[in-house]
Design an enzyme around this catalytic site. Structure first.
Site, PDB file in Angstrom:
ATOM      1  N   LYS A 182       9.793 104.157 -64.683  1.00 47.31           N
ATOM      2  CA  LYS A 182      11.000 103.815 -63.910  1.00 47.31           C
ATOM      3  C   LYS A 182      10.862 102.410 -63.339  1.00 47.31           C
ATOM      4  CE  LYS A 182      12.314 104.012 -59.805  1.00 47.31           C
ATOM      5  NZ  LYS A 182      13.066 102.729 -59.785  1.00 47.31           N
ATOM      6  N   GLU A 256      -1.091  99.713 -56.883  1.00 44.94           N
ATOM      7  CA  GLU A 256      -1.269  98.263 -56.716  1.00 44.94           C
ATOM      8  C   GLU A 256      -0.254  97.831 -55.676  1.00 44.94           C
ATOM      9  OE1 GLU A 256      -3.655  96.731 -58.041  1.00 44.94           O
ATOM     10  OE2 GLU A 256      -4.219  98.286 -59.466  1.00 44.94           O
ATOM     11  N   CYS A 290       2.250  89.622 -55.514  1.00 43.92           N
ATOM     12  CA  CYS A 290       1.246  90.293 -54.681  1.00 43.92           C
ATOM     13  C   CYS A 290       0.013  89.415 -54.523  1.00 43.92           C
ATOM     14  CB  CYS A 290       0.901  91.667 -55.252  1.00 43.92           C
ATOM     15  SG  CYS A 290       0.389  91.613 -56.957  1.00 43.92           S
ATOM     16  N   GLU A 388       2.490  90.595 -45.268  1.00 40.72           N
ATOM     17  CA  GLU A 388       2.980  90.024 -46.518  1.00 40.72           C
ATOM     18  C   GLU A 388       4.447  89.631 -46.351  1.00 40.72           C
ATOM     19  OE1 GLU A 388       3.486  92.683 -49.976  1.00 40.72           O
ATOM     20  OE2 GLU A 388       2.340  91.195 -51.096  1.00 40.72           O
TER      21      GLU A 388
HETATM   22  P1  ADP Z   1       9.594  96.128 -54.400  1.00 38.16           P
HETATM   23  O1  ADP Z   1      10.409  95.769 -53.179  1.00 38.16           O
HETATM   24  O2  ADP Z   1       8.514  95.148 -54.745  1.00 38.16           O
HETATM   25  O3  ADP Z   1      10.400  96.595 -55.573  1.00 38.16           O
HETATM   26  P2  ADP Z   1       9.173  98.775 -53.498  1.00 38.16           P
HETATM   27  O4  ADP Z   1       7.907  99.369 -53.032  1.00 38.16           O
HETATM   28  O5  ADP Z   1      10.347  98.768 -52.575  1.00 38.16           O
HETATM   29  O6  ADP Z   1       8.742  97.326 -53.937  1.00 38.16           O
HETATM   30  O7  ADP Z   1       9.647  99.447 -54.833  1.00 38.16           O
HETATM   31  C1  ADP Z   1       8.834  99.540 -55.967  1.00 38.16           C
HETATM   32  C2  ADP Z   1       9.369 100.607 -56.872  1.00 38.16           C
HETATM   33  O8  ADP Z   1       9.297 101.875 -56.212  1.00 38.16           O
HETATM   34  C3  ADP Z   1      10.826 100.425 -57.278  1.00 38.16           C
HETATM   35  O9  ADP Z   1      10.943 100.830 -58.642  1.00 38.16           O
HETATM   36  C4  ADP Z   1      11.557 101.400 -56.353  1.00 38.16           C
HETATM   37  O10 ADP Z   1      12.786 101.829 -56.886  1.00 38.16           O
HETATM   38  C5  ADP Z   1      10.568 102.549 -56.257  1.00 38.16           C
HETATM   39  N1  ADP Z   1      10.668 103.413 -55.056  1.00 38.16           N
HETATM   40  C6  ADP Z   1      11.140 103.101 -53.839  1.00 38.16           C
HETATM   41  N2  ADP Z   1      11.022 104.151 -52.997  1.00 38.16           N
HETATM   42  C7  ADP Z   1      10.465 105.171 -53.696  1.00 38.16           C
HETATM   43  C8  ADP Z   1      10.064 106.530 -53.385  1.00 38.16           C
HETATM   44  N3  ADP Z   1      10.222 107.047 -52.179  1.00 38.16           N
HETATM   45  N4  ADP Z   1       9.499 107.265 -54.364  1.00 38.16           N
HETATM   46  C9  ADP Z   1       9.292 106.744 -55.597  1.00 38.16           C
HETATM   47  N5  ADP Z   1       9.650 105.484 -55.942  1.00 38.16           N
HETATM   48  C10 ADP Z   1      10.222 104.700 -55.028  1.00 38.16           C
END
Ligand code: ADP
Length: 500
Positions: A182, A256, A290, A388
């Site tokens: 995803k 990560e 990162c 960060e």
């Molecule tokens: P970034 O802002 O770098 O995308 P995030 O940690 O917000 O970092 O999101 C990383 C990924 O995790 C994205 O694909 C996001 O849709 C997904 N994501 C966000 N919240 C959840 C959750 N509660 N469970 C699983 N995946 C999530």
């Protein structure tokens, strides 16, 4: 290239080898952060789609040929994927630019680095062997084998969409896992494209399934009972949620996460090289990285001159339309990210740090761009020194001794990467040993190789990607103990008859 040449591409998800819409029929849009034009539309997956994808991956693992194929056969498929990525490099790079906002030259480098990851993983498919124990006694031989962990959920962020999925997926495939992937809703295009290349390369149906979702698929995916392992790259905040889910369900997890990576600049360094490394380190990918070198610790005796040189160099960084080949810093990927950057810059100012450059959004007719920004006089307790930011913002601190520099370097909760610029071998080795981080660069910054493990200490994550280490991340270890000849003694009577 003008924004009028940029039309939306309507894409589908890949589930069980087929291009599909979401069950709900709903779609979401992605707008280019540099051009304010819709560049892609995607199916908006929910729990029902997650179930289809996870069930397909489960079946492909339990019944399918993929985990049982020889390493040589899997290796051939992975090499074909590398070739197809190179064939489609222009298209992939352009999608990355339009959805993420990064400069085209860097998007092309990302695509080539991605092809290299697939090519390297093909070598691991043939090296996932285990161990043998022949000295445990005359009547015993033991072998330790690696088996694929099963179905892996892979959730990826928006900063290096194609590269980051390729730090996970080919390695998991090499050892025989299947996957549900995803990507971030902001940058789904290249991952969907990759999903189609896998089908073309001969990856069997169901082995890799790509879900696109505006936010509803992440949680059901991590919770799905068919998922054996979660591999996540993203924020520390979401990483914690995922680790909690994995803990409750006892799923294997690999994370990560963020970093606040320090670069130590000693007075005896090649200061021209250090200055260039510092400017590259913080503005590459607009700091949405990162591994961003967002914290620079400079020895006090050279601090004023060094800071002035960095400011001068940073002033010359070309910021603008990411489709222009001369651009080095493109757009800020999301409004949310721009808000975060502005909040931190406000906190830095309020805490009394000295703003030497930038500190505001650029005035542009379209898109969202931020001026390269530099703070000096930053103290280790300020939020801009500890947290960060994920933007083009450099925090400069000073130190008087290497001991102090190492102490400051280790004073955040993160531990992803760190660097030191010095000509003194003893300083370099001490810093390399004593700074708690997954990667240490000495007189260089932020290069990576498929052969080298990557990951962090502390709140930067769990586990390591890349290198032969990846074999262990995506396998379970099984011990097989074999009797040689007759069983020699009885548990009850102490001896067994010698009938055999
Ligand atoms: P970034 O802002 O770098 O995308 P995030 O940690 O917000 O970092 O999101 C990383 C990924 O995790 C994205 O694909 C996001 O849709 C997904 N994501 C966000 N919240 C959840 C959750 N509660 N469970 C699983 N995946 C999530």
């Amino acid at each position: 290239m003008t924004s009028t040449d940029i039309g939306p591409v309507d894409r589908l998800m890949v589930i069980d080898g087929k291009d599909v819409e979401a069950v709900s029929g709903k779609r979401y849009e992605r707008t280019s952060p540099a051009h304010d034009v819709v560049v892609g539309t995607y199916p908006d997956a929910t729990a029902e789609d997650v179930d289809r994808a996870a069930t397909a991956a489960r079946r492909a693992f339990d019944e399918g040929p993929w985990p049982r194929m020889s390493g040589t056969e899997r290796s051939a498929v992975l090499l074909r994927v590398a070739e197809l990525i190179r064939r489609d490099a222009d298209d992939l790079a352009r999608t990355e630019v339009l959805e993420m906002g990064k400069p085209i030259s860097q998007a092309r480098d990302e695509v080539e680095a991605t092809a290299e990851l697939w090519a390297y993983s093909a070598t691991l498919a043939r090296h996932a062997y285990g161990d043998a124990h022949n000295m445990l006694g005359a009547d015993v031989l033991a072998v330790v084998i690696n088996e694929p962990v099963g179905v892996v959920a892979m959730i990826t962020p928006w900063n290096f969409p194609l590269l980051i999925i390729s730090q996970k997926l080919p390695f998991a495939l090499a050892v025989g896992c299947t996957a549900v992937v995803k990507p971030s809703e902001l940058t789904s295009g290249t991952t969907v494209h990759l999903g189609r290349l896998l089908v073309e390369a001969g990856v069997p149906d169901g082995v890799v399934n790509v879900l696109t979702s505006a936010g509803g698929a992440g949680r059901p995916l991590t919770n799905h009972p068919s998922i054996d392992m979660i591999s996540f790259t993203g924020s520390t905040e979401v990483g914690r949620i995922i680790a909690r889910t994995a803990g409750e369900q006892l799923k294997k997890v690999e994370l990560e996460l963020g970093g606040k990576n320090p670069q130590l600049v000693c007075a005896d360094a090649d200061l021209k090289a250090a200055m260039d490394g510092v400017v590259f380190g913080v503005y590459f990918n607009a700091g949405e990285c990162c591994n961003s070198g967002s914290r620079v610790l400079v020895e006090r005796s050279i601090a004023n001159d060094f800071q002035a040189a960095v400011v001068e160099h940073a002033r010359q960084v070309p910021v603008g339309d990411p489709l222009d080949p001369s651009t080095k810093v493109g757009a800020i990927t999301s409004q949310e990210q721009l808000d975060t950057i502005e909040r931190y810059v406000g906190e830095g100012r309020a805490a009394g740090a000295q703003l030497l450059l930038g500190g505001e959004r650029m005035a542009t007719p379209a898109g969202r761009f931020y001026h390269p920004t530099i703070f000096a006089g930053v103290s280790p307790d300020m939020s801009i020194a500890r947290e960060e930011i994920f933007g083009p913002v450099l925090s400069m601190l000073t130190f008087d001794s290497l001991d102090e520099a190492i102490r400051i370097a280790n004073s955040t909760a993160f531990g992803l990467s760190a660097g030191i610029w010095t000509r003194n071998i003893d300083s370099a080795l001490r810093a390399a040993r004593e700074i708690r981080a997954g990667t240490i660069w000495v007189n260089r910054w932020m290069d990576g190789y498929p052969e080298l493990p990557f990951g962090g200490f502390g709140e930067s994550g769990l586990g390591r990607e890349l290198g032969r280490n990846a074999i262990h991340e995506f396998t379970e270890t099984k011990t097989i103990q074999l009797q040689i000849g007759p069983r020699r003694s009885s548990w009850l009577s102490g001896h067994l008859s010698q009938e055999h």
